[in-house]
Design a protein around this motif. Structure first.
Motif, PDB file in Angstrom:
ATOM      1  N   SER A   1      42.966 -26.966 -43.997  1.00  0.00           N
ATOM      2  CA  SER A   1      44.135 -26.175 -44.391  1.00  0.00           C
ATOM      3  C   SER A   1      45.044 -26.934 -45.348  1.00  0.00           C
ATOM      4  O   SER A   1      44.979 -28.152 -45.472  1.00  0.00           O
ATOM      5  N   GLU A   2      45.912 -26.177 -45.958  1.00  0.00           N
ATOM      6  CA  GLU A   2      46.761 -26.677 -47.044  1.00  0.00           C
ATOM      7  C   GLU A   2      47.564 -27.901 -46.605  1.00  0.00           C
ATOM      8  O   GLU A   2      48.163 -27.912 -45.535  1.00  0.00           O
TER       9      GLU A   2
ATOM     10  N   VAL B   1      54.356 -23.778 -61.217  1.00  0.00           N
ATOM     11  CA  VAL B   1      53.656 -22.511 -60.975  1.00  0.00           C
ATOM     12  C   VAL B   1      53.511 -21.766 -62.310  1.00  0.00           C
ATOM     13  O   VAL B   1      54.500 -21.477 -62.980  1.00  0.00           O
TER      14      VAL B   1
ATOM     15  N   ASP C   1      42.263 -15.395 -70.522  1.00  0.00           N
ATOM     16  CA  ASP C   1      41.054 -15.415 -69.694  1.00  0.00           C
ATOM     17  C   ASP C   1      40.885 -16.769 -69.011  1.00  0.00           C
ATOM     18  O   ASP C   1      41.030 -17.820 -69.647  1.00  0.00           O
ATOM     19  N   ARG C   2      40.531 -16.715 -67.741  1.00  0.00           N
ATOM     20  CA  ARG C   2      40.445 -17.950 -66.957  1.00  0.00           C
ATOM     21  C   ARG C   2      39.476 -18.989 -67.535  1.00  0.00           C
ATOM     22  O   ARG C   2      39.802 -20.177 -67.538  1.00  0.00           O
ATOM     23  N   PRO C   3      38.304 -18.561 -68.048  1.00  0.00           N
ATOM     24  CA  PRO C   3      37.401 -19.582 -68.593  1.00  0.00           C
ATOM     25  C   PRO C   3      38.027 -20.366 -69.743  1.00  0.00           C
ATOM     26  O   PRO C   3      37.655 -21.504 -69.994  1.00  0.00           O
TER      27      PRO C   3
ATOM     28  N   GLU D   1      41.638 -22.375 -68.045  1.00  0.00           N
ATOM     29  CA  GLU D   1      41.445 -23.359 -66.978  1.00  0.00           C
ATOM     30  C   GLU D   1      41.214 -24.789 -67.486  1.00  0.00           C
ATOM     31  O   GLU D   1      41.821 -25.729 -66.968  1.00  0.00           O
TER      32      GLU D   1
ATOM     33  N   ARG E   1      43.545 -27.983 -66.533  1.00  0.00           N
ATOM     34  CA  ARG E   1      42.969 -29.157 -65.860  1.00  0.00           C
ATOM     35  C   ARG E   1      43.302 -30.443 -66.632  1.00  0.00           C
ATOM     36  O   ARG E   1      43.615 -31.473 -66.040  1.00  0.00           O
TER      37      ARG E   1
ATOM     38  N   GLN F   1      49.813 -24.763 -60.092  1.00  0.00           N
ATOM     39  CA  GLN F   1      49.364 -23.679 -59.208  1.00  0.00           C
ATOM     40  C   GLN F   1      49.354 -22.401 -60.045  1.00  0.00           C
ATOM     41  O   GLN F   1      50.403 -21.943 -60.501  1.00  0.00           O
ATOM     42  N   THR F   2      48.154 -21.881 -60.235  1.00  0.00           N
ATOM     43  CA  THR F   2      48.007 -20.813 -61.230  1.00  0.00           C
ATOM     44  C   THR F   2      47.704 -19.459 -60.602  1.00  0.00           C
ATOM     45  O   THR F   2      46.982 -19.376 -59.608  1.00  0.00           O
ATOM     46  N   VAL F   3      48.264 -18.423 -61.210  1.00  0.00           N
ATOM     47  CA  VAL F   3      47.859 -17.052 -60.884  1.00  0.00           C
ATOM     48  C   VAL F   3      47.272 -16.469 -62.165  1.00  0.00           C
ATOM     49  O   VAL F   3      47.941 -16.442 -63.198  1.00  0.00           O
ATOM     50  N   TYR F   4      46.022 -16.036 -62.079  1.00  0.00           N
ATOM     51  CA  TYR F   4      45.354 -15.447 -63.246  1.00  0.00           C
ATOM     52  C   TYR F   4      45.418 -13.932 -63.147  1.00  0.00           C
ATOM     53  O   TYR F   4      45.562 -13.380 -62.059  1.00  0.00           O
ATOM     54  N   ASP F   5      45.266 -13.287 -64.294  1.00  0.00           N
ATOM     55  CA  ASP F   5      45.219 -11.828 -64.281  1.00  0.00           C
ATOM     56  C   ASP F   5      43.767 -11.382 -64.240  1.00  0.00           C
ATOM     57  O   ASP F   5      42.895 -12.076 -64.748  1.00  0.00           O
TER      58      ASP F   5
ATOM     59  N   ARG G   1      54.450  -7.937 -62.391  1.00  0.00           N
ATOM     60  CA  ARG G   1      54.684  -8.751 -61.194  1.00  0.00           C
ATOM     61  C   ARG G   1      55.929  -9.617 -61.399  1.00  0.00           C
ATOM     62  O   ARG G   1      56.750  -9.777 -60.499  1.00  0.00           O
TER      63      ARG G   1
ATOM     64  N   THR H   1      58.791 -16.561 -58.385  1.00  0.00           N
ATOM     65  CA  THR H   1      57.818 -17.518 -57.856  1.00  0.00           C
ATOM     66  C   THR H   1      57.288 -18.378 -58.997  1.00  0.00           C
ATOM     67  O   THR H   1      56.970 -19.541 -58.806  1.00  0.00           O
TER      68      THR H   1
END
Lengths: 493, 344
Positions: B26-27, B36, B42-44, B47, B51, B62-66, B78, B87
């Protein structure tokens, strides 16, 4: 007292059932009834509804027909437990794994166009639910009585008469299975998304997930809810089903090679062929290791999210189902559980997102809430209908026991309740591992799980990466599941 | 008797051990610096950049992708929904118009990065709410053997392509930006007529640009209107496909360049690390990395080293777009598309 208790339970259920609509109304910045009415009447929504319903109807019809055939063979063959285990293993595959496996196969065997058509989608949806259907029907469909069997034998009917007779015996049960799978298929997200098709679930996701359009989301919800309410009477016949009856599992026929082949077809199509084509399309070892390194955090997230959510939700479901168990004939409880199953997980995700955004809740708690509430209805259903039933003799013994309640309970807890709870946890883990629609809108920053990574990566022409992630999902699913199975084994010995 | 009880207790304890191992995954709460990021690229493609930033600075992103279907619009909405309790710290948008919408809703905090000085002024907000970098442009994508492929946007209205081409849903992503710019440049009447004819000519509408590209790859359609990153990521994998850039004739207005944009979120939880991330994203190093990646993004600064096919894109004739004004047309344009283009 009993009445008060029952009323309370019903109220809790009613609250759960109406929660999505209430939450959307309460948290919406502004609700415009005219706009909701417009979206319900829109041609686009109706066309989408009709298309999705026809795909769901075909898939469910095929699933139930094949499921009945398979289950009657499972029940009639010796060592049916082998088939139960084999079909149970098919649960491990997710819609992404199955679809990616067949996409790879279609690429190699040159039937991509067919796979991406409506026929392809119907075939995949049928395949995905087939093992689950066969198990469910095996465990819940009532057997013929001895008199019926004898009459049938005396009549010497041909296969058509046999089918008609079976149909007249089972039609209502079959209708309830059909309804159940119709709704599971209707709210399918992953397969249409992977096959680049649109359906009602993707439409609802676009309405809320993209635009946070409360009015349109409510329109979608109300449009489907009225159909769900209309199909409710059919679900009630599930209640007439027997729980696992040993008599049903008595072998009546030899296991011929033809029957073995027939029974082996679903695992072959759901697990083995997709696995073969997944392995075929994998990159070299070094690249797989690099992908593993890049996605270690996602794997960790998958492990702790699915296990914690499964442990907590299963406990809640088990307690609730044990409470229902003492009120076996309460129709209202059954109605509530049936209605909960028809609530789509995408709507649960939207509700959680809406509520959490409104209340300022973020982070892991939000994700746990989303996944937990998404797997809750099916877990409660499994617990109530397949696991929670205690025998009357056990209950009598417990009542008559002179020991302190807890002392009397302890062997039962160890031998009966805990193993059942662990079985329920295992089902919970499997459901949580696959859950995508509810967590799509609710995962915290950096909290992406394997299934979410597949969803975000699958449209970027990175077949090798998606294939590897699908394989990881299967392998790590098994690794996460093994502690539950190991504990079950230790406790049952 | 005692030993039997002990045996049961031990067995019970051992059965719990696997869960302890499992929960140890766990975290971990640690004191690491974090930021954040919400990104619609696009994630590819995004990312590897993220990195590299983590490796260089030790800051955890800490990433949120669409998702492809909700491209850009999902994340901006959002951010709007989270306005009271933000956030995110940084928004890295793959286009520009939705960033301007966030600015209008007072969600962005002005930040003038030192790295942004060399970026052309028309590609950044004068009040420093957002800054553009690494652009893509609109293009047609087709099989290399396709006879007389499309060269202009109006070619999509040619009956010979009826039902044989796809575009992404104009309510999302860069297709949405394109719609806004068309509405602003051409005027409402001409744009409405164009999309009506497009529908009559059987345009297939898919949720995202990548899906349109996939349909061409699988041979389901002849061509699609997409972005250069989606097209070039396939061509660079040695697939037999080509691109053409629309409206390059002397009389034509050129193709549309759409920059990525980066912005600081007002009242985000980690403003310091957020500024560090913005500085990094606006560096020439990132523009070069994106140009050399499979997404083949076009640097906005001349000094950035690029591969040959990206250098060619730098010479294209482009529309002089006024993004803030185009942003104001989106409500009307969206309404029209919803009722007249998307409805069956």
């Amino acid at each position: 007292m009993k009445r008060v208790y029952s009323t309370l339970l019903v109220l809790v259920f009613l609250l759960l059932l109406t929660a999505p609509i209430i939450t959307l109304i309460l948290t919406a910045p502004e609700i415009q009834w005219l706009s909701i009415k417009e979206s319900i009447q829109s041609e686009q929504l109706r066309a989408l509804g009709k298309k999705t319903a026809s795909i769901a109807a075909w898939s469910s019809f095929l699933t139930v027909v094949l499921g009945v055939c398979l289950s009657s063979h499972i029940r009639a063959t010796p060592k049916s437990i082998v088939w139960f285990i084999l079909y149970g293993l098919c649960f491990l595959t997710s819609p992404y794994f199955l679809t990616q496996g067949w996409i790879n196969a279609a690429g190699s065997l040159n039937f991509t166009k067919l796979l991406h058509s409506t026929t392809g989608l119907i075939a995949l949806q049928t395949l995905y639910y087939l093992p689950f259907t066969a198990i469910l029907i095996s465990l819940t469909l009532p057997s013929h009585t001895e008199e019926q069997e004898n009459t049938l034998a005396l009549c010497k009917p041909n296969i058509i008469k046999k089918l008609l007779l079976k149909h007249s015996l089972y039609r209502f049960h079959l209708l309830s299975y059909f309804t159940l799978f119709f709704w599971l298929n209707f709210w399918q997200y992953e397969m249409p998304s992977m096959l680049r098709q649109t359906n009602y679930c993707l439409g609802l996701y676009a309405a809320f997930g993209s635009f946070f359009d409360y009015n349109q989301a409510l329109g979608y919800t109300l449009y489907s809810a009225r159909w769900a309410l209309l199909t409710l009477p059919f679900l009630l016949f599930l209640k007439r089903g027997n729980s696992l009856d040993q008599r049903n599992l008595q072998p009546k026929n030899k296991l011929t090679w033809l029957r073995s082949l027939f029974l082996f077809t679903p695992p072959l199509l759901v697990m083995l062929i997709p696995s073969y084509y997944i392995i075929q399309e994998l990159p070299d070892g070094q690249e797989i290791f690099q992908i593993y390194k890049n996605y270690t955090q996602d794997i960790k997230n998958t492990a702790y999210t699915s296990s914690i959510v499964a442990l907590v939700t299963s406990l809640l479901c088990y307690i609730l189902s044990t409470l229902f168990d003492s009120r076996k004939n309460n129709l209202i409880h059954f109605v509530c559980i049936s209605l909960l199953i028809t609530t789509p997980t995408i709507l649960i995700g939207i509700t959680t997102a809406s509520l959490c955004t409104y209340a300022g809740i973020s982070g892991t708690i939000r994700q746990f809430l989303a996944i937990g509430s998404a797997i809750f209805p099916l877990l409660l259903f499994s617990s109530t209908f397949l696991l929670a039933r205690n025998s009357t003799s056990q209950q009598q013994t417990l009542k008559l026991s002179p020991l302190h309640y807890l002392r009397a309970q302890s062997p039962l807890i160890r031998k009966i309740y805990l193993p059942r709870y662990l079985v329920l946890c295992s089902i919970g883990v499997l459901l949580a591992l696959k859950e995508v629609t509810s967590s799509l809108l609710n995962y915290p920053p950096g909290g992406s799980t394997l299934v979410l990574s597949i969803e975000t990566m699958l449209h970027f022409d990175q077949k090798e990466l998606v294939t590897t992630l699908c394989l990881f999902q299967l392998i790590f699913g098994f690794i996460i599941l093994s502690p539950f199975l190991l504990s079950y084994h230790l406790l049952r010995r | 008797m005692i030993s039997l009880r002990l045996y049961h207790t031990l067995k019970f304890s051992i059965s719990l051990l696997p869960f302890l191992v499992l929960l140890s995954c766990s975290e971990q709460t640690d004191t690491k610096k974090v930021v954040v990021l919400y990104t619609s690229l696009d994630r590819p493609h995004s990312e590897p950049v993220i990195r590299q930033f983590e490796e260089q600075t030790g800051i955890t992103v800490q990433t949120v992708y669409d998702t492809e279907a909700a491209k850009t619009v999902g994340l901006t909405n959002r951010l709007i929904a989270e306005k009271r309790n933000p956030t995110a710290d940084v928004f890295w948008n793959s286009e520009v118009i939705r960033t301007i919408r966030l600015q209008e809703k007072n969600i962005l905090e002005p930040y003038q990065s030192a790295e942004a000085k060399s970026i052309p002024s028309h590609m950044k907000d004068p009040d420093h709410h957002w800054t553009g970098f690494a652009a893509r442009c609109r293009c047609f994508f087709f099989h290399k053997d396709l006879p007389s492929p499309p060269r202009e946007l109006n070619d999509m209205l040619d009956p010979r392509w009826k039902g044989k081409f796809a575009i992404a849903n104009p309510l999302f992503g860069t297709t949405n930006t394109h719609l806004g710019v068309q509405w602003q440049k051409w005027g409402a009447e001409k744009t409405r007529a164009f999309y009506k004819k497009l529908k009559q000519n059987g345009a297939i509408i898919v949720p995202g640009n990548a899906m349109a590209r996939d349909m061409v790859l699988s041979g389901e359609i002849d061509f699609c209107l997409t972005d250069t990153d989606d097209a070039w990521s396939s061509i660079l994998q040695d697939k037999p496909f080509k691109v053409s850039y629309p409206d390059q004739d002397k009389q034509s207005e050129g193709t549309l360049f759409i920059p990525n944009t980066v912005a600081l979120i007002r009242n985000g939880p980690n403003p310091d690390t957020a500024r560090e991330l913005i500085d990094y994203l606006l560096s020439t190093e990132v523009e070069s990395q994106l140009a050399h990646s499979q997404s083949s993004q076009i640097p906005l600064r001349k000094e950035v080293d690029t591969p040959r096919h990206v250098s060619e894109m730098k010479t294209l004739k482009i529309i002089s777009a006024d993004f803030p004004r185009a942003s104001q047309t989106l409500d009307d344009a969206g309404q029209f598309i919803q009722t007249n283009f998307l409805e069956p």
